[in-house]
Design an enzyme around this catalytic site. Sequence first.
Site, PDB file in Angstrom:
ATOM      1  N   TYR A   7       0.897  -1.225   0.056  1.00 50.19           N
ATOM      2  CA  TYR A   7      -0.068  -0.127  -0.016  1.00 50.19           C
ATOM      3  C   TYR A   7       1.007   1.289  -0.007  1.00 50.19           C
ATOM      4  CZ  TYR A   7      -3.996   2.790   0.923  1.00 50.19           C
ATOM      5  OH  TYR A   7      -5.042   3.791   0.774  1.00 50.19           O
ATOM      6  N   TYR A  59      -5.050   5.668  -8.009  1.00 51.00           N
ATOM      7  CA  TYR A  59      -5.370   5.562  -6.689  1.00 51.00           C
ATOM      8  C   TYR A  59      -6.808   4.941  -6.591  1.00 51.00           C
ATOM      9  CZ  TYR A  59      -6.411   6.701  -1.728  1.00 51.00           C
ATOM     10  OH  TYR A  59      -6.623   6.808  -0.515  1.00 51.00           O
TER      11      TYR A  59
END
Lengths: 397, 110
Positions: free
Chosen positions: A301, A351
């Site tokens: 992440y 994103y």
Amino acid sequence: MSEHDYAWKPDACAIAGIGTTAYTKSSGASVTALAAEAALAAIEDAGLEPADIDGFVRSDYDEASPAALADTLGIDDIAYWGQTGAGGAAPCAMVGQAAAAILSGQARHVVVYRALNGRSGRRLGQGVPAAAAVGGGSGYLELFSPWGMTSPGQFFAMLARRHMEEFGLTDRTLAEIAMVCRRRANANPAAMMHGRTMSLDDYLESRMIASPLRMFDFCLETDGAAAVVVTSSPRARDLKQRPALIRSVAQSTGSSRLGPGQMYPVLMGQSLTDLASRRAADRLYERAGLSPADVDVAQLYDCFTITVFLQLADYGFCSQEDAVAFVESGALDVGGALPINTAGGQLSESYIHGMNHIVEAVRQVRGTSTSQVPGAEVSLVTSAPPPGTSAMILVAS
Amino acid sequence: MAQTCQSCGNVQQPPRPRCIACHGTDLTWRDAPATGTVHSWTVVEHQINPHFPAPYTVLLVDVAVPGATHPVRYLGHVPGRTEPAVGDAVRLVFEDLAEGVTIPNWVLDD
């Protein structure tokens, strides 16, 4: 680790289909329309029909509801829906929730999705309207906002400064993470930054946002969606694609000494360099019966470069003391000890709040990534470290 | 000030509805020292909120509160760019933001 009445079941469920929209700055479509496009792509990829889907799991930040998505897809009746979070901590936990629904007999084919107009619509990190007398919410904003601590970037800047102080992190190390992700995006035609290279000078010349973090330490803002279909492994073997077996999933809030609530209270915890990702990793490997050395490729992440950096030690690929040397050895690129974010990550692909990482983790065990790690069989993916986090290990079938 | 449990003496920050050590609800406030040290900091160059014109510096401050198992943290706000070192001394000031609104703030010790 506590004893459980039922054991975790490695490889009992699988990801059978993956789908995404295009990644843009202005989709011109509603969030539900984006969710439907990604869901349909994942359903078709699996070789299923929308009518086969009987469950949905989403992120708590998602604006597309399961009911609206089912309606858009013309599905008569949904037997199971759920959500988890917060935000970017959700995706691996969402898959875990889908697996739990399947293993408990509540659903058979579950679509897990994340859709957002992250650039043209609701932009994250811009702050939220709050009453002057706010207090007691899970974000504890009243203890942070009045001093100008108002965004995730500022929060992660505080963490980065501590890693500089304690472990010798430098901007060169963060630059390497940004450049690795950019090179993987340059190899991925679907990435928003596919056509734009990044040199060290480009990185160093990008403007400071919240020191020591520059613009190129920050993730992109994206309009788009990503979805996967989760089903039982026996069922997945009857479908179109090579199943990505769900070896293990884990969530963790970390210790209460991390501070309560979402994100900012971590700054008041005992240590800024000991986050929930460490405990999530222990739980994940234990359930998987695997160790960090078994991991062939990782989607870590990356809301910020520092987020990747701090997870390297937490997931056991190096010690905190050796993390700078590990990154600067070239470990993170294809051909290195731990290739990461092989589609470009959130720093350079898109994103989608970590959901794009799950799609790419599946591609790696299918052997279809644009930056394929040869022979990849064990694929790690993580969803946000502070303070709640989730992670998953997929294995090739 | 720091939230303190009357039953077991636990000091906790942020404040919670119950003591996280003994689950008691007999919580009170004790005075914290008016001095501390810089734990971390950032200079915000990109303005997000019009109430906080950039650049400004946010300090994360460690304060040793008697009875606490680890330093209690507070935020400080300094207009403009400062580049403190981790460990630099800070002191408490009170700032009036508006009629009836006063907040504690931490500034670097000269």
